[in-house]
Design an enzyme around this catalytic site. Sequence first.
Site: not given
Ligand code: APR
Length: 249
Positions: A104, A119, A127, A192
């Site tokens: 983003d 990512h 393309c 996560s």
């Molecule tokens: N501040 C800090 N952490 C937060 C907040 C916040 N305000 N809100 C939510 N979280 C935490 C959640 O508890 C969760 O553990 O952010 C984490 C988001 O996890 P995911 O949704 O799994 O995102 P991410 O770890 O970035 O996923 C990795 O997966 O889907 C693919 O390509 C996508 O880059 C992404 C990758």
Amino acid sequence: MKLPTDLVPAIRNAGKILVLTGAGMSAESGVPTFRDAQTGLWAKYRPEELATPEAFARNPQVVWDWYDQRRKNIAAVKPHAGHFALVDMEQYCNSMLLVTQNVDSLHQQAGSRGVIELHGNIMHSICSRTGKPIDNDWIDSNPGRPPASPHHPLGQARPGVVWFGEQLPAGALEQAMKAAHDCDICFSIGTSTLVQPAASLPFAALNAGAVVIEINPAPTSLSSMANFSLQATAAEALTAIMDGLADGK
Ligand code: APR
């Protein structure tokens, strides 16, 4: 928020800092995460339906429209205090590398430099056949959802992000992994730690003897192993840390 007393001194004395961020870093700007129950994107859609080359081959318009909607949402949000705190930290410490799983550009908008996008970036198009970049003028001036590619007769424009099953940008992962082995401190913020290979970075840093600081309101597989696991939001924890660094605590 109250920080563990030895956290800020550890940061102050650090030489090299690696910061890994995930979707949670953008949550307070209004960008949904992927896996947060109900609110996360994957609560509504199955990733394999939208974020794979196979899904795009099956139904390019559905995938293109979904990413286009996400682009519009992202274009409407702004970085938050946590993003700006990381910019301040970058200026405060000797050497800091910011590696993000986010697509983003919010770190860059806040002023972070040399951000490694593991990512890809949702505002970019490439393309589907050659992987070559397609500039936004072409996208805006060519019909079709998605528009045809200027680089290949059978190519289409697709989002410049890394889909499941695809390779990460070559140099980016190597640079991030090297930083994980060399850093004194590794932050894992708003991720996560479920998606490889990015998720292995804080564990690689831990194994290399770095101090690992996790910031996440919810526990992850890293929480019990991290030296500091701050169960707080990115904005709360990062602004508290910068306040601590600023007033010499
Ligand atoms: N501040 C800090 N952490 C937060 C907040 C916040 N305000 N809100 C939510 N979280 C935490 C959640 O508890 C969760 O553990 O952010 C984490 C988001 O996890 P995911 O949704 O799994 O995102 P991410 O770890 O970035 O996923 C990795 O997966 O889907 C693919 O390509 C996508 O880059 C992404 C990758």
